[in-house]
Design a protein around this motif. Sequence first.
Motif, PDB file in Angstrom:
ATOM      1  N   GLU A   6       0.090   7.353  -3.237  1.00  0.00           N
ATOM      2  CA  GLU A   6       1.068   6.350  -2.839  1.00  0.00           C
ATOM      3  C   GLU A   6       2.480   6.772  -3.229  1.00  0.00           C
ATOM      4  N   SER A   7       3.442   6.220  -2.506  1.00  0.00           N
ATOM      5  CA  SER A   7       4.852   6.398  -2.843  1.00  0.00           C
ATOM      6  C   SER A   7       5.638   5.241  -2.225  1.00  0.00           C
ATOM      7  N   GLY A   8       6.902   5.131  -2.648  1.00  0.00           N
ATOM      8  CA  GLY A   8       7.778   4.139  -2.041  1.00  0.00           C
ATOM      9  C   GLY A   8       8.086   2.923  -2.896  1.00  0.00           C
ATOM     10  N   GLY A   9       7.458   2.828  -4.057  1.00  0.00           N
ATOM     11  CA  GLY A   9       7.741   1.691  -4.923  1.00  0.00           C
ATOM     12  C   GLY A   9       9.140   1.770  -5.514  1.00  0.00           C
ATOM     13  N   GLY A  10       9.549   0.682  -6.160  1.00  0.00           N
ATOM     14  CA  GLY A  10      10.866   0.662  -6.773  1.00  0.00           C
ATOM     15  C   GLY A  10      11.211  -0.712  -7.309  1.00  0.00           C
ATOM     16  N   SER A  11      12.456  -0.837  -7.756  1.00  0.00           N
ATOM     17  CA  SER A  11      12.951  -2.112  -8.277  1.00  0.00           C
ATOM     18  C   SER A  11      14.032  -2.640  -7.350  1.00  0.00           C
ATOM     19  N   LEU A  12      13.985  -3.924  -7.054  1.00  0.00           N
ATOM     20  CA  LEU A  12      14.977  -4.508  -6.150  1.00  0.00           C
ATOM     21  C   LEU A  12      15.056  -6.005  -6.380  1.00  0.00           C
ATOM     22  N   GLN A  13      16.037  -6.630  -5.759  1.00  0.00           N
ATOM     23  CA  GLN A  13      16.221  -8.066  -5.890  1.00  0.00           C
ATOM     24  C   GLN A  13      15.416  -8.820  -4.833  1.00  0.00           C
ATOM     25  N   ALA A  14      15.141 -10.057  -5.134  1.00  0.00           N
ATOM     26  CA  ALA A  14      14.411 -10.914  -4.209  1.00  0.00           C
ATOM     27  C   ALA A  14      15.111 -10.963  -2.853  1.00  0.00           C
TER      28      ALA A  14
END
Length: 125
Positions: A6-14
């Motif tokens: 898997e790839s593509g995860g991350g941190s972001l705002q709602a």
Amino acid sequence: QVQLVESGGGSLQAGGSLRLSCVVSGYLFSSYCMGWFRQASGKEREGVAGIDSDGTKRYADSVKGRFTISMDIAKNTLYLQMDSLKPEDTAMYYCAAGRGRVDWVFPDPSNYGSWGQGTQVTVSS
């Protein structure tokens, strides 16, 4: 040997969007039922979306209308497009492969025999 990465995860705002990818190797991609699962801290792993080799799709109620599962058989790649993300979507996301039709195996994780290592998605409010 079956491998799922898997790839593509991350941190972001709602309210934001992410697309997860899962590259599959070691077997005929189109002969399996694929799925995306997630596991939040302290919770059990749950099914998010599943797809058959013929394109039949199933979704958890919590993500219907926001997430879209798809696959590119030529690229041996499974995708999960996640839109309108919410803080409660925060989890480790896994792709998995199982035998049978999506209506038989999804959303029970025990019906999927091969798993990736996971990619973290963190959504802040």
